[in-house]
Design a protein around this motif. Structure first.
Motif, short mmCIF file in Angstrom:
data_model
loop_
_atom_site.label_atom_id
_atom_site.label_comp_id
_atom_site.label_asym_id
_atom_site.label_seq_id
_atom_site.Cartn_x
_atom_site.Cartn_y
_atom_site.Cartn_z
N ALA A 78 4.76 -2.08 6.24
CA ALA A 78 5.21 -3.42 5.88
C ALA A 78 6.62 -3.63 6.42
N GLU A 79 7.06 -4.88 6.48
CA GLU A 79 8.40 -5.18 6.99
C GLU A 79 9.49 -4.47 6.21
N ASN A 80 9.26 -4.24 4.91
CA ASN A 80 10.27 -3.56 4.10
C ASN A 80 10.21 -2.04 4.23
N ARG A 118 -2.88 -6.70 5.03
CA ARG A 118 -1.90 -7.80 5.16
C ARG A 118 -1.86 -8.64 3.88
N ARG A 119 -3.04 -8.87 3.26
CA ARG A 119 -3.07 -9.60 1.99
C ARG A 119 -2.36 -8.81 0.89
N ILE A 121 0.03 -6.72 1.30
CA ILE A 121 1.47 -6.78 1.57
C ILE A 121 2.04 -8.12 1.11
N SER A 122 1.35 -9.21 1.41
CA SER A 122 1.90 -10.52 1.08
C SER A 122 1.70 -10.91 -0.39
N GLU A 123 0.56 -10.52 -0.99
CA GLU A 123 0.26 -10.94 -2.35
C GLU A 123 0.49 -9.85 -3.40
#
Length: 131
Positions: A78-80, A118-119, A121-123
């Protein structure tokens, strides 16, 4: 010249995942992200500890071939900097996804599994399929 410490498994996994996500020119993209402060977590820590000149000479270790039974391991960063690791033990088995907030199981193709990550990561855990 100062000798740099070897990378940890998580650091190798983070760079490998970044390379897979960014294609053939991943090094120049990562260097550009580093220079423009667009990385966080493990990738940013590597920039601070090893630096852009180290990146030029770094090469991703050759992946171990999947075993005969079809098991696979895929890592997404993830970006973090959080690592999401998906493991598929056999061709007819579901993916087991491990990530900082927990784990999940997913049945589907690799692209579908990556979309599910991706879901996640975002949710966050709200996107989990299994309780």
């Amino acid at each position: 010249m100062t000798k740099l410490r070897p990378l940890t498994e998580k650091e190798h996994a983070a760079i490998s995942a970044y390379a897979r996500e960014n294609g053939r020119r991943w090094k120049s993209k990562l260097n550009h992200d580093w220079m423009n402060a667009r990385t966080t977590g493990i990738l940013q820590a590597l920039r601070n500890s090893h630096g852009p000149s180290w990146l030029v000479s770094y090469s991703i270790p050759k992946r171990r071939r999947a075993s005969v039974d079809g098991s696979r391991v895929i890592t997404v960063v993830a970006e973090n900097g959080d690592l999401y690791e998906a493991i598929k033990e056999g061709i007819n088995e579901p993916w087991t996804i491990n990530y900082p907030e927990g784990s999940d199981r997913f049945s589907g193709s690799e692209p579908e599994m990556r979309a599910h990550i991706r879901r996640l990561i975002s949710e966050g855990p709200a996107a989990k399929i299994t309780p």
